[in-house]
Design an enzyme around this catalytic site. Sequence first.
Site, PDB file in Angstrom:
ATOM      1  N   ASP A   1       9.238   3.122   0.283  1.00 38.11           N
ATOM      2  CA  ASP A   1       8.031   3.595   0.814  1.00 38.11           C
ATOM      3  C   ASP A   1       8.397   3.185   2.475  1.00 38.11           C
ATOM      4  O   ASP A   1       7.758   2.030   2.787  1.00 38.11           O
ATOM      5  CB  ASP A   1       6.966   3.318   0.450  1.00 38.11           C
ATOM      6  CG  ASP A   1       5.600   3.788   1.121  1.00 38.11           C
ATOM      7  OD1 ASP A   1       5.898   4.239   2.303  1.00 38.11           O
ATOM      8  OD2 ASP A   1       4.472   3.355   0.656  1.00 38.11           O
TER       9      ASP A   1
ATOM     10  N   TYR B   1       0.735  -1.146  -0.029  1.00 41.49           N
ATOM     11  CA  TYR B   1       0.099   0.050   0.089  1.00 41.49           C
ATOM     12  C   TYR B   1       0.791   1.228  -0.005  1.00 41.49           C
ATOM     13  O   TYR B   1       1.841   1.378   0.855  1.00 41.49           O
ATOM     14  CB  TYR B   1      -0.788   0.074   1.099  1.00 41.49           C
ATOM     15  CG  TYR B   1      -1.759   1.333   1.324  1.00 41.49           C
ATOM     16  CD1 TYR B   1      -2.556   1.421   0.547  1.00 41.49           C
ATOM     17  CD2 TYR B   1      -1.667   2.261   2.398  1.00 41.49           C
ATOM     18  CE1 TYR B   1      -3.757   2.708   0.591  1.00 41.49           C
ATOM     19  CE2 TYR B   1      -2.380   3.267   2.606  1.00 41.49           C
ATOM     20  CZ  TYR B   1      -3.319   3.412   1.492  1.00 41.49           C
ATOM     21  OH  TYR B   1      -4.216   4.529   1.721  1.00 41.49           O
TER      22      TYR B   1
ATOM     23  N   LYS C   1       3.631   8.964   9.036  1.00 39.43           N
ATOM     24  CA  LYS C   1       3.356   8.237  10.304  1.00 39.43           C
ATOM     25  C   LYS C   1       4.442   8.468  11.481  1.00 39.43           C
ATOM     26  O   LYS C   1       4.275   9.659  11.955  1.00 39.43           O
ATOM     27  CB  LYS C   1       3.133   6.581  10.115  1.00 39.43           C
ATOM     28  CG  LYS C   1       2.021   6.300   9.209  1.00 39.43           C
ATOM     29  CD  LYS C   1       1.745   4.885   8.999  1.00 39.43           C
ATOM     30  CE  LYS C   1       0.471   4.811   8.479  1.00 39.43           C
ATOM     31  NZ  LYS C   1       0.379   3.917   7.006  1.00 39.43           N
TER      32      LYS C   1
HETATM   33  C1  PLP Z   1      -0.097   4.591   5.470  1.00 42.85           C
HETATM   34  C2  PLP Z   1       0.752   4.470   4.250  1.00 42.85           C
HETATM   35  C3  PLP Z   1       0.771   5.389   3.404  1.00 42.85           C
HETATM   36  C4  PLP Z   1      -0.058   6.540   3.401  1.00 42.85           C
HETATM   37  O1  PLP Z   1       0.082   7.337   4.588  1.00 42.85           O
HETATM   38  P1  PLP Z   1      -1.229   8.421   4.736  1.00 42.85           P
HETATM   39  O2  PLP Z   1      -0.596   9.338   5.658  1.00 42.85           O
HETATM   40  O3  PLP Z   1      -2.213   7.511   5.109  1.00 42.85           O
HETATM   41  O4  PLP Z   1      -1.541   9.311   3.526  1.00 42.85           O
HETATM   42  C5  PLP Z   1       1.705   5.013   2.335  1.00 42.85           C
HETATM   43  N1  PLP Z   1       2.552   3.935   2.264  1.00 42.85           N
HETATM   44  C6  PLP Z   1       2.656   3.139   3.539  1.00 42.85           C
HETATM   45  C7  PLP Z   1       3.454   2.081   3.696  1.00 42.85           C
HETATM   46  C8  PLP Z   1       1.817   3.301   4.535  1.00 42.85           C
HETATM   47  O5  PLP Z   1       1.794   2.347   5.398  1.00 42.85           O
END
Ligand code: PLP
Length: 429
Positions: free
Chosen positions: A239, A144, A267
């Site tokens: 990511d 994701y 996060k």
């Molecule tokens: C949560 C998440 C996102 C998106 O971040 P948001 O702050 O919710 O937009 C992107 N990549 C990863 C791996 C994530 O866990």
Amino acid sequence: MITQHSETLFERACQYLPGGVNSPVRAFGAVGGCPRMIAKASGAYLTDVDGNQYLDYVGSWGPMLLGHNHPAVREAVVHAVENGLSFGAACEAEVHMAQLLCSMVPSIEMVRMVNSGTEAVMSALRLARGVTGREKIIKFAGCYHGHCDAMLVKAGSGLMTSGLPDSAGVPQGCAKDTLTAVYGDLASVQDLFAQNPGQIAAVILEPVAANMGVVVPTSDFLLGLRDICSKENAFLIFDEVITGFRLAPGGAQELFGVTPDLTCFGKVIGAGMPVGAYGGSREVMGQIAPSGPVYQAGTLSGNPVAMAAGIAQLEILRDHPDRYTKLDQMGEQLRSGLRALLEKYQIAGTVNGIGSLSCLFFTGQPVTDYESAQQSDTKQYAQFFHHMLHQEMYFAPSQFEAIFLSCAHTSTEIDYTICCAENFLSQLR
Ligand SMILES: *Cc1c(COP(=O)(O)O)cnc(C)c1O
């Protein structure tokens, strides 16, 4: 357990918010039941509007690595608020944050602050496309990367395909440039490069996948991707929105010793405030406006209050490497405890994880990618979830999310959690 106030409030929420929530997984759709409306959080605990107190294994989906409402973070925010909420102009806190990130993360010489993980990813992809002059992106099924159009694509069969959109409203034109490979499978990546010569701008992945449950890759996989991308002049984008500052002060790239071209954060970087960032070498980041031609902007980016929160959390993590040792130990304790129960009661289950990220999959087969994760018995997970919730333990309301530990958890609480899990698993036999 009395949940009357949550129920009334959620009913009201459903009249004014789609599905009653502002982010889908909170609606408990995958597990059923009424979502708990949370009134406050402290340390490792959440308190709902009925006064029930839960040991929290979600941690706001990752940001609360030090625990909820950590005094140092709270005080930094209060102090920042005294000087105003937003300036719409450059400020010292964002310089401080940028310097801190460059000192902590191996591959980062320059960084741009944004407001979410989604924004970090979409901006990093634009940068990769802008610099390489290519349009296609390879992602992995089950990873994701936020909700931008190009990333809402996965392979239906787990085999590489050029994508069908997962969400209504994603234009075909956007999805067609997203190619999907199999997590852990270098050959699937090589094939995509071979089929699309000179057209792939970047390979993006979660260096430890934590959005299909938790899947830990081999370092050979990450090193192999590094090799392929270097050879093909494509960007390798990590990511690290979940892994960043969580698996090590310098993220998964430090832990695995693999250097990406661009890294995305979210996060943990905001300690609970809406913050994201992306960064890389000075040369590449210099292509961002206003120093380069790739446009990207944000009215509230580098917000002084959000920076204060993030800086406070990151500096504690940087200065206390022992926190990671403790998180690793508690993670091991949880995983080995759960594995022992699966063995003892002969339950078809698999426990994956690394450091403070764990996952209990209700499938007897190893989980190494999206397809194997999907073999899990999600109904059984839902039962597990509700059993734990009634023991006042808040696990993620979905099989395909991580169990997040924080520095506020203790080994005693983990032991107690394993006991509660035993009550459930022993009945399954
Ligand atoms: C949560 C998440 C996102 C998106 O971040 P948001 O702050 O919710 O937009 C992107 N990549 C990863 C791996 C994530 O866990």
